[in-house]
Design a protein around this motif. Structure first.
Motif, PDB file in Angstrom:
ATOM      1  N   VAL A  94       0.837  -1.206   0.000  1.00 61.90           N
ATOM      2  CA  VAL A  94       0.000   0.000   0.000  1.00 61.90           C
ATOM      3  C   VAL A  94       0.869   1.252   0.000  1.00 61.90           C
ATOM      4  CG1 VAL A  94      -1.575   1.356   1.442  1.00 61.90           C
ATOM      5  CG2 VAL A  94      -2.023  -1.071   1.035  1.00 61.90           C
ATOM      6  N   GLY A  98       0.939   3.647  -3.196  1.00 55.76           N
ATOM      7  CA  GLY A  98       0.515   5.032  -3.018  1.00 55.76           C
ATOM      8  C   GLY A  98       1.574   6.007  -3.499  1.00 55.76           C
ATOM      9  N   TRP A 102       1.339   8.729  -6.691  1.00 54.42           N
ATOM     10  CA  TRP A 102       1.696  10.157  -6.660  1.00 54.42           C
ATOM     11  C   TRP A 102       2.614  10.491  -7.837  1.00 54.42           C
ATOM     12  CZ3 TRP A 102       6.334  12.765  -6.312  1.00 54.42           C
ATOM     13  CH2 TRP A 102       6.251  14.137  -6.072  1.00 54.42           C
ATOM     14  N   SER A 277      -3.596  -4.064  -3.783  1.00 51.71           N
ATOM     15  CA  SER A 277      -2.980  -2.737  -3.653  1.00 51.71           C
ATOM     16  C   SER A 277      -3.292  -1.868  -4.861  1.00 51.71           C
ATOM     17  CB  SER A 277      -1.463  -2.862  -3.475  1.00 51.71           C
ATOM     18  OG  SER A 277      -0.867  -3.449  -4.614  1.00 51.71           O
ATOM     19  N   THR A 280      -5.399   0.999  -3.930  1.00 50.26           N
ATOM     20  CA  THR A 280      -4.715   2.196  -3.419  1.00 50.26           C
ATOM     21  C   THR A 280      -4.370   3.131  -4.570  1.00 50.26           C
ATOM     22  OG1 THR A 280      -3.740   0.804  -1.686  1.00 50.26           O
ATOM     23  CG2 THR A 280      -2.785   2.992  -2.022  1.00 50.26           C
ATOM     24  N   TYR A 284      -6.102   6.865  -5.305  1.00 50.88           N
ATOM     25  CA  TYR A 284      -5.329   8.112  -5.374  1.00 50.88           C
ATOM     26  C   TYR A 284      -5.611   8.849  -6.681  1.00 50.88           C
ATOM     27  CZ  TYR A 284      -1.542  11.464  -5.138  1.00 50.88           C
ATOM     28  OH  TYR A 284      -0.825  12.629  -5.107  1.00 50.88           O
ATOM     29  N   TRP A 289      -5.044  11.357  -1.686  1.00 52.85           N
ATOM     30  CA  TRP A 289      -4.672  10.497  -0.568  1.00 52.85           C
ATOM     31  C   TRP A 289      -5.891  10.001   0.199  1.00 52.85           C
ATOM     32  CZ3 TRP A 289      -0.297   8.269  -0.791  1.00 52.85           C
ATOM     33  CH2 TRP A 289       0.833   8.920  -1.323  1.00 52.85           C
ATOM     34  N   ALA A 292      -7.192   7.140  -1.749  1.00 51.67           N
ATOM     35  CA  ALA A 292      -6.315   5.971  -1.618  1.00 51.67           C
ATOM     36  C   ALA A 292      -6.586   5.236  -0.311  1.00 51.67           C
ATOM     37  CB  ALA A 292      -4.854   6.407  -1.694  1.00 51.67           C
ATOM     38  N   THR A 296      -8.537   1.540  -0.123  1.00 56.81           N
ATOM     39  CA  THR A 296      -7.791   0.426   0.477  1.00 56.81           C
ATOM     40  C   THR A 296      -8.547  -0.173   1.650  1.00 56.81           C
ATOM     41  OG1 THR A 296      -5.713   1.509  -0.153  1.00 56.81           O
ATOM     42  CG2 THR A 296      -5.583  -0.252   1.488  1.00 56.81           C
TER      43      THR A 296
END
Length: 398
Positions: A94, A98, A102, A277, A280, A284, A289, A292, A296
């Motif tokens: 995760v 994540g 980004w 995952s 996630t 995002y 965030w 995400a 999750t």
């Protein structure tokens, strides 16, 4: 917390953080690594008990390897062990996913990244096709199945796929197929004819057709979380079935594009830990965030709940013919959902239009070679993704 439990929790946390960090290769690899650690090295479980847990994870929704981690933590260290094992197993993937999300959102449109993604997408499609081939054989010919049962499961799968192509929501399709399939599989043994099964979704299609064609809107964080909670609660079978649900629930709503879905799956392939995952990464992309974290949490919470509630009961479920038949029907439907999702992803990846001239033949070639490598030579999915990225990079040079 008792002093007795603290060392056990520390051991659980250390083990599953390790497995979550180095666990490349999918659920089969994860489960093999767990077997080596908890049966051979640490002797927390007997071989027989471990195999019972492997069978148990197939009877409830959720990602198998994550649920195995939760089961082991619960048996070895109680309720806190249940939470610790699950969180520690998924946390490395995760955090890494994540971070990559980004990077993707901020730099994904740069020329340096685009060629890599171009080559990765058909490689990921090949991985899904290879998984589909293996799962289809297992789902349509379960252990001890007669020729008649195999034919029934094939009809169930075809009916489910047809209903989804016609517009029925994927979650409804798998649940209806599971319940009606269990009914058919059991009652047909008594001579009852259920040939009408092929038309099972028709009344619902009228209401569902066109439901996914509404105008695209930006979902709230809570809407996103509810979608992933629903998917996590009905996600039977391999993690690759997740692709089918996400295609219907997110791409169908206009929250995500086919290309973004493929790129999210690619990230899930090149990172360790469970494929979930991917949630996630997608969370995002859609809502930052907050999205995400919510996506999750939504997709993993049902697994914790199912393991906690059913751990004492689950060894008995396969022995009961009705729940066993339900599982067989659901597995057939899961394969059908993968077929529909794979076709839609292939159309986007290969640019399958009305004209042959529009087809992206390089992408077709990458997918073909990668599929042969996966099926014939069992090349790891990590190497297939890296190979696709290399070909994509070379395509920019040449």
């Amino acid at each position: 917390m008792s002093n007795y439990m603290q060392p056990q929790l520390a051991e659980v946390a250390k083990l599953f953080l390790k497995l979550g960090t180095i666990g490349f290769g999918g659920p089969a690899v994860h489960i093999a690594m767990m077997e080596d650690e908890v049966v051979n090295r640490r002797q927390w479980l007997t071989k027989e008990k471990f195999l019972d847990l492997v069978g148990a994870t197939n009877l409830i929704p959720g990602p198998n390897s994550t649920e195995m981690a939760i089961h082991i933590g619960y048996i070895y260290a109680g309720w806190l062990g249940l939470i610790t094992a699950g969180v520690c197993f998924i946390l490395p993937a995760v955090l890494l996913t994540g971070s990559l999300a980004w990077v993707y959102v901020n730099f994904g449109s740069l020329p340096a990244v685009t060629p890599l993604l171009y080559g990765i997408k058909p490689a990921v499609l090949a991985i899904i096709i290879a998984a589909l081939w293996r799962l289809a054989k297992s789902a349509l010919q379960p252990k001890g199945a007669t020729v008649m049962k195999t034919r029934q499961l094939l009809i169930i799968a075809i009916s489910c796929a047809a209903s989804v192509f016609a517009g029925l929501n994927e979650v409804f399709a798998i649940l209806i197929g599971g319940f009606l399939g269990a009914l058919w599989l059991n009652l047909s043994q008594n001579g009852t004819n259920f040939g009408w099964f092929l038309g099972y979704p028709v009344p619902l299609l009228m209401a569902q057709t066109g439901a996914n064609n509404s105008a695209a809107v930006q979902p709230s964080v809570w809407q996103l979380g509810l979608v992933f909670l629903k998917v996590g609660a009905v996600l039977f079978g391999s993690g690759y079935v997740l692709v089918a649900f996400l295609e219907g629930e997110l791409v169908g709503r206009g929250w995500l594009t086919q290309q973004q879905l493929l790129e999210a799956i690619a990230i899930g392939q090149v990172t360790p830990g469970p494929l979930l995952s991917t949630a996630t990464f997608i969370g995002y992309i859609i809502a930052g965030w907050g999205g995400a974290a919510t996506a999750t949490a939504g997709i993993v919470l049902p697994s914790f709940a199912f393991v906690a509630a059913l751990n004492p009961l689950i060894p008995k479920l396969r022995a009961w013919k009705w729940t066993g038949s339900f599982l067989d029907a659901v597995n057939a439907c899961a394969v059908a959902l993968m077929v529909t999702a794979t076709w839609k992803l292939a159309r986007a990846t290969f640019n399958l239009q009305l004209s042959v001239a529009d087809i992206d033949w390089l992408a077709v070639g990458i997918a073909t070679v990668a599929t042969i490598a996966a099926l014939r030579f069992r090349v790891s999915s990590l190497w297939l993704v890296l190979g696709g990225a290399l070909v994509g990079l070379c395509s920019l040079v040449f």
